[in-house]
Write a protein that holds these residues in place. Sequence first.
Motif: not given
Length: 253
Positions: A76-80
């Motif tokens: 989730h962090l990488i996508e954001a």
Amino acid sequence: MTTTLVTGGTGTLGRLVAGRLRTDGHEVRVLSRRTPPYAVDLREGGAGLGAAVDGVDTVVHCASTPRGGDERAAAHLIEAARRAGVRHLVYISIVGVDRVPYGYYRAKFAVERLVEESGLGWTVLRTTQFHDLVARVLGALSGPPVLVLPARIADQPIEVAEVAARLAQLAGGAPAGRAADMGGPEVRSFESLARAYLAATGRRRAVVKVPLVGRTYREFRAGGHLAPDRAVGKGTFEEYLAGRFGGRDGRRG
């Protein structure tokens, strides 16, 4: 002035990283599950995460839990971060995650791979265990009258403030890929660490060493979690214990 987001920014390591970055002149955002204005559970993602990374140059990813969900949180962090155009993602990992088949280590290693394949500029720093984690483990083990330890295990604890300083330094620079590992100043038998803990806390316990079985134990026994050639830490376990327990009168049960 650059803006840096520290995930897990209220935790043992994250709060020190955030403080060091502020001292170094960075604008810092702290992300944690319960601390506004960036109260986000990374395992769930959501709009709050997008707001947290918006306008951020660098993310220092310290949030982690042995209870599971690290891979989902990192995804989730990488996508954001990709959507926000983050320049640099810094991740704190553990020495031996690629060698010791312990569940939490496997999750950390999987997150390393996600970071490396993210398409973002990245830096991964592996360190040995923090002094306070070793002390927490020994505190739990020393509750009963007999302190039972796994036989023939060593550790190399490191001062968390030293790790925080190195992470802040890496965050302020260009993406470095795999940074050199950081190990504590001494490789110590777990028994010697336990006896130092007992002496510092005034506990009197018999110490019994028990051999364990299984591949995970074999890899720990072989030192897969140690970095003797990278013993760059300065603060010793005894110095940590003196700072934490030095004022006690030794009359603990």
